[in-house]
Design an enzyme around this catalytic site. Structure first.
Site, PDB file in Angstrom:
ATOM      1  N   SER A   1       0.829  -1.212   0.000  1.00  0.00           N
ATOM      2  CA  SER A   1       0.000   0.000   0.000  1.00  0.00           C
ATOM      3  C   SER A   1       0.858   1.253   0.000  1.00  0.00           C
ATOM      4  O   SER A   1       2.004   1.234   0.443  1.00  0.00           O
ATOM      5  CB  SER A   1      -0.881   0.046   1.246  1.00  0.00           C
ATOM      6  OG  SER A   1      -1.749  -1.038   1.282  1.00  0.00           O
TER       7      SER A   1
HETATM    8  N1  SAH Z   1       0.936  -5.585   4.254  1.00  0.00           N
HETATM    9  C1  SAH Z   1       1.740  -5.783   3.068  1.00  0.00           C
HETATM   10  C2  SAH Z   1       0.963  -5.524   1.771  1.00  0.00           C
HETATM   11  C3  SAH Z   1       0.211  -6.630   1.441  1.00  0.00           C
HETATM   12  S1  SAH Z   1      -0.651  -6.794  -0.050  1.00  0.00           S
HETATM   13  C4  SAH Z   1       2.999  -4.943   3.085  1.00  0.00           C
HETATM   14  O1  SAH Z   1       3.186  -4.152   4.006  1.00  0.00           O
HETATM   15  O2  SAH Z   1       3.806  -5.105   2.174  1.00  0.00           O
HETATM   16  C5  SAH Z   1      -1.725  -8.047   0.563  1.00  0.00           C
HETATM   17  C6  SAH Z   1      -1.068  -9.348   0.864  1.00  0.00           C
HETATM   18  O3  SAH Z   1      -2.068 -10.222   1.375  1.00  0.00           O
HETATM   19  C7  SAH Z   1      -0.464 -10.038  -0.340  1.00  0.00           C
HETATM   20  O4  SAH Z   1       0.887 -10.312  -0.098  1.00  0.00           O
HETATM   21  C8  SAH Z   1      -1.301 -11.297  -0.472  1.00  0.00           C
HETATM   22  O5  SAH Z   1      -0.556 -12.385  -0.961  1.00  0.00           O
HETATM   23  C9  SAH Z   1      -1.764 -11.525   0.942  1.00  0.00           C
HETATM   24  N2  SAH Z   1      -2.980 -12.337   1.107  1.00  0.00           N
HETATM   25  C10 SAH Z   1      -4.089 -12.359   0.343  1.00  0.00           C
HETATM   26  N3  SAH Z   1      -4.997 -13.214   0.840  1.00  0.00           N
HETATM   27  C11 SAH Z   1      -4.444 -13.736   1.973  1.00  0.00           C
HETATM   28  C12 SAH Z   1      -4.885 -14.693   2.945  1.00  0.00           C
HETATM   29  N4  SAH Z   1      -6.058 -15.301   2.849  1.00  0.00           N
HETATM   30  N5  SAH Z   1      -4.065 -14.993   3.968  1.00  0.00           N
HETATM   31  C13 SAH Z   1      -2.822 -14.396   4.074  1.00  0.00           C
HETATM   32  N6  SAH Z   1      -2.365 -13.525   3.180  1.00  0.00           N
HETATM   33  C14 SAH Z   1      -3.162 -13.181   2.148  1.00  0.00           C
END
Ligand code: SAH
Length: 226
Positions: free
Chosen positions: A76
């Site tokens: 983000s």
């Molecule tokens: N918080 C992260 C940004 C994440 S983008 C940062 O600081 O970089 C959202 C993330 O959620 C992605 O990496 C995606 O693979 C993960 N994601 C999506 N669905 C998920 C689930 N059910 N359980 C765990 N991770 C998940």
């Protein structure tokens, strides 16, 4: 010898350059847009975001936009990280769960403020890379798990706060169950590809109460088929 001196100079110059960019990011994108929590501003002044994003987008690390981190996922924009962190009212003695480790940046920002961070990533490649990078930055209060965050982390529950960084169509019930009394959850909710709602939930006397914060666009919350 000359080459080593030159390389050292380049490293020092780069570190300084990113530190300046980080200061500008905190001032222009966060403070001026209304982020007030000093611990959040301080944490984001400290965490080297450029060392957690892929090398090819490093030069954009402090820009006002989301960035690709591999596997079709994105980190983000800094403002959203700050807003979500501020909304859970982070305190030193808290235990926080994050769903969607991604690059590890949000986890690092949390770890600067709270005592314990648990974070779950569904893509093994992303989770392992984040775990390695966070360790090399010296974070000792972050635990990374690979798996489907829908089920939360029952063994470590209850959590004082939960931050979800991918958007499900509905708030997963196990996450509500794993929130402590008085705990806060910040989560984007909505259909894939559509504008989603950033929701702040609070557990008060056992009841989960929610309110709308703003319109957002996050990557979809994936489900493990197993
Ligand atoms: N918080 C992260 C940004 C994440 S983008 C940062 O600081 O970089 C959202 C993330 O959620 C992605 O990496 C995606 O693979 C993960 N994601 C999506 N669905 C998920 C689930 N059910 N359980 C765990 N991770 C998940």
């Amino acid at each position: 010898m000359k080459l080593i001196c030159f390389m050292l100079l380049v490293i020092v110059f780069q570190a300084d350059h990113f530190k300046n960019q980080r200061e500008l990011m905190v001032e222009n994108q966060l403070a001026q847009r209304g982020i007030k929590d000093k611990s959040v501003l301080e944490a984001m002044r400290k965490v080297p975001r450029h060392l957690l994003v892929p090398e090819k987008v490093r030069k954009y690390a402090y820009d006002d936009m989301p960035l690709p981190i591999g596997e079709g996922q994105t980190i983000s924009q800094p403002y959203i990280v700050a807003l979500m962190t501020e909304l859970i009212k982070p305190q030193k003695n808290m235990k926080v769960l994050e769903i969607g480790t991604g690059s590890g940046y949000q986890a690092a920002v949390l770890a600067e403020i709270v005592e314990e961070v648990y974070t779950i990533e569904i893509f093994e490649g992303l989770g392992l890379r984040a775990e390695r990078d966070l360790k090399s930055l010296g974070y000792k209060n972050i635990q990374v798990r690979i798996g489907d965050g829908y089920k939360g982390w029952p063994e470590a529950a209850p959590f004082d706060a939960i931050i979800v960084t991918a958007a499900p169509e509905q708030i997963p019930q196990p996450l509500i169950d794993q929130l402590a009394e008085g705990g806060r959850m910040i989560i984007p909710v909505g259909e894939e590809g559509k504008i989603q709602q950033l929701i702040l939930g609070e557990k008060i006397k056992g009841k989960f109460k929610t309110r709308f914060i703003s319109s957002v666009r996050f990557v979809p919350f994936l489900r493990d088929k197993n």
